[in-house]
Scaffold this motif. Structure first.
Motif, PDB file in Angstrom:
ATOM      1  N   ASP A 168     -10.896   3.128   0.429  1.00  0.00           N
ATOM      2  CA  ASP A 168     -11.692   2.648   1.565  1.00  0.00           C
ATOM      3  C   ASP A 168     -11.052   3.015   2.903  1.00  0.00           C
ATOM      4  OD1 ASP A 168     -13.531   1.551  -0.177  1.00  0.00           O
ATOM      5  OD2 ASP A 168     -12.785  -0.520   0.047  1.00  0.00           O
ATOM      6  N   ARG A 169      -9.726   3.092   2.919  1.00  0.00           N
ATOM      7  CA  ARG A 169      -8.993   3.456   4.146  1.00  0.00           C
ATOM      8  C   ARG A 169      -8.857   4.974   4.310  1.00  0.00           C
ATOM      9  NH1 ARG A 169      -3.838  -0.439   3.206  1.00  0.00           N
ATOM     10  NH2 ARG A 169      -5.014  -2.343   2.810  1.00  0.00           N
TER      11      ARG A 169
ATOM     12  N   SER B 143      -5.177  -4.675 -11.320  1.00  0.00           N
ATOM     13  CA  SER B 143      -4.529  -4.770  -9.999  1.00  0.00           C
ATOM     14  C   SER B 143      -4.395  -3.389  -9.372  1.00  0.00           C
ATOM     15  CB  SER B 143      -3.147  -5.407 -10.120  1.00  0.00           C
ATOM     16  OG  SER B 143      -3.248  -6.750 -10.505  1.00  0.00           O
TER      17      SER B 143
ATOM     18  N   GLY C 197      -8.835   1.118  -4.858  1.00  0.00           N
ATOM     19  CA  GLY C 197     -10.092   0.974  -4.126  1.00  0.00           C
ATOM     20  C   GLY C 197      -9.861   0.713  -2.648  1.00  0.00           C
ATOM     21  N   LYS C 198      -8.900  -0.127  -2.337  1.00  0.00           N
ATOM     22  CA  LYS C 198      -8.579  -0.421  -0.930  1.00  0.00           C
ATOM     23  C   LYS C 198      -8.043   0.829  -0.222  1.00  0.00           C
ATOM     24  CE  LYS C 198      -7.612  -5.321  -1.658  1.00  0.00           C
ATOM     25  NZ  LYS C 198      -6.594  -6.375  -1.672  1.00  0.00           N
ATOM     26  N   LEU C 199      -7.176   1.557  -0.918  1.00  0.00           N
ATOM     27  CA  LEU C 199      -6.629   2.789  -0.333  1.00  0.00           C
ATOM     28  C   LEU C 199      -7.730   3.823  -0.119  1.00  0.00           C
ATOM     29  CD1 LEU C 199      -3.334   3.102  -2.417  1.00  0.00           C
ATOM     30  CD2 LEU C 199      -3.536   2.386  -0.023  1.00  0.00           C
TER      31      LEU C 199
ATOM     32  N   THR D  31      -6.532   9.734  -9.410  1.00  0.00           N
ATOM     33  CA  THR D  31      -6.396   9.468  -7.988  1.00  0.00           C
ATOM     34  C   THR D  31      -5.480  10.493  -7.355  1.00  0.00           C
ATOM     35  OG1 THR D  31      -6.642   7.110  -8.455  1.00  0.00           O
ATOM     36  CG2 THR D  31      -5.737   7.694  -6.310  1.00  0.00           C
TER      37      THR D  31
ATOM     38  N   ALA E 274       0.831  -1.205   0.000  1.00  0.00           N
ATOM     39  CA  ALA E 274       0.000   0.000   0.000  1.00  0.00           C
ATOM     40  C   ALA E 274       0.866   1.254   0.000  1.00  0.00           C
ATOM     41  CB  ALA E 274      -0.941  -0.003   1.201  1.00  0.00           C
TER      42      ALA E 274
ATOM     43  N   TYR F  99       2.176   2.023  -3.441  1.00  0.00           N
ATOM     44  CA  TYR F  99       1.152   2.686  -4.245  1.00  0.00           C
ATOM     45  C   TYR F  99       1.019   4.154  -3.843  1.00  0.00           C
ATOM     46  CZ  TYR F  99      -0.769  -1.232  -6.892  1.00  0.00           C
ATOM     47  OH  TYR F  99      -0.959  -2.249  -7.790  1.00  0.00           O
TER      48      TYR F  99
ATOM     49  N   GLU G 260      -7.752  -2.241  -8.143  1.00  0.00           N
ATOM     50  CA  GLU G 260      -8.131  -2.929  -6.902  1.00  0.00           C
ATOM     51  C   GLU G 260      -7.456  -2.299  -5.689  1.00  0.00           C
ATOM     52  OE1 GLU G 260      -7.846  -7.367  -4.867  1.00  0.00           O
ATOM     53  OE2 GLU G 260      -7.394  -7.140  -6.993  1.00  0.00           O
ATOM     54  N   MET G 261      -6.151  -2.036  -5.789  1.00  0.00           N
ATOM     55  CA  MET G 261      -5.441  -1.438  -4.657  1.00  0.00           C
ATOM     56  C   MET G 261      -5.897  -0.003  -4.423  1.00  0.00           C
ATOM     57  SD  MET G 261      -3.423  -1.596  -2.099  1.00  0.00           S
ATOM     58  CE  MET G 261      -2.266  -2.936  -2.176  1.00  0.00           C
TER      59      MET G 261
END
Length: 152
Positions: free
Chosen positions: A47-48, A37, A43-45, A59, A4, A7, A40-41
């Motif tokens: 969400d956090r 990929s 999106g996770k970042l 982004t 993370a 990224y 996806e990451m």
């Protein structure tokens, strides 16, 4: 450092280089991953709360994510400087890209005590040449190098 943070570092550097949101394609290219990929990451970042992502816009790192991104860039600079200045590794960029993501922050802190890091770090980092602008290199070395991706 975890994936993370890699990224976040990449998004932060791309934003700084273009003064615009980082595109998913540019992030994927720089990290040598597929756009799926990267998406996806991202999106996770998001969400956090570490990045904000707008489809078709790009982004950006949030205030919350910026400190982690800056720390990642700073760690990368420390490792580059150590490899180049102390160990005199010729391909210090490639080596730094390989080892920096797996180094414990304590190790990076200890390496930092062995180098003369500029006080402006990490603002001194130049994403276009993938290195600290203050790294003391002959002028021809900077001019002749291609711009590798951070994971090359």
């Amino acid at each position: 450092m975890n994936r993370a943070d890699q990224y976040l570092k990449t998004i932060y550097v791309l934003e700084e280089m273009s003064d615009a949101p980082a595109s998913t394609g540019d992030i994927a290219d720089r990290l040598e991953v597929s756009p799926a990929s990267a998406n996806e990451m991202i999106g996770k970042l998001a969400d956090r709360g570490l990045v904000e992502h707008e489809k078709y816009e790009g982004t950006v790192v949030t205030d919350k994510g910026e400190q982690r991104a800056r720390t990642a860039v700073e760690s990368y600079c420390v490792v580059q400087r150590f490899l180049h200045m102390v160990l005199e590794v010729d391909d210090y960029k490639r080596e730094a890209r390989t080892i920096e993501p797996v180094l414990d922050p304590t190790v990076v802190e200890r390496l930092d005590t062995l180098i003369d890091r500029p006080t402006e770090c990490p603002e001194c980092f130049d994403g276009a040449i993938d290195q600290c602008d203050c790294l003391d290199l002959p002028e021809t070395a900077n001019a002749s190098e291609s711009v590798p991706s951070p994971t090359e």
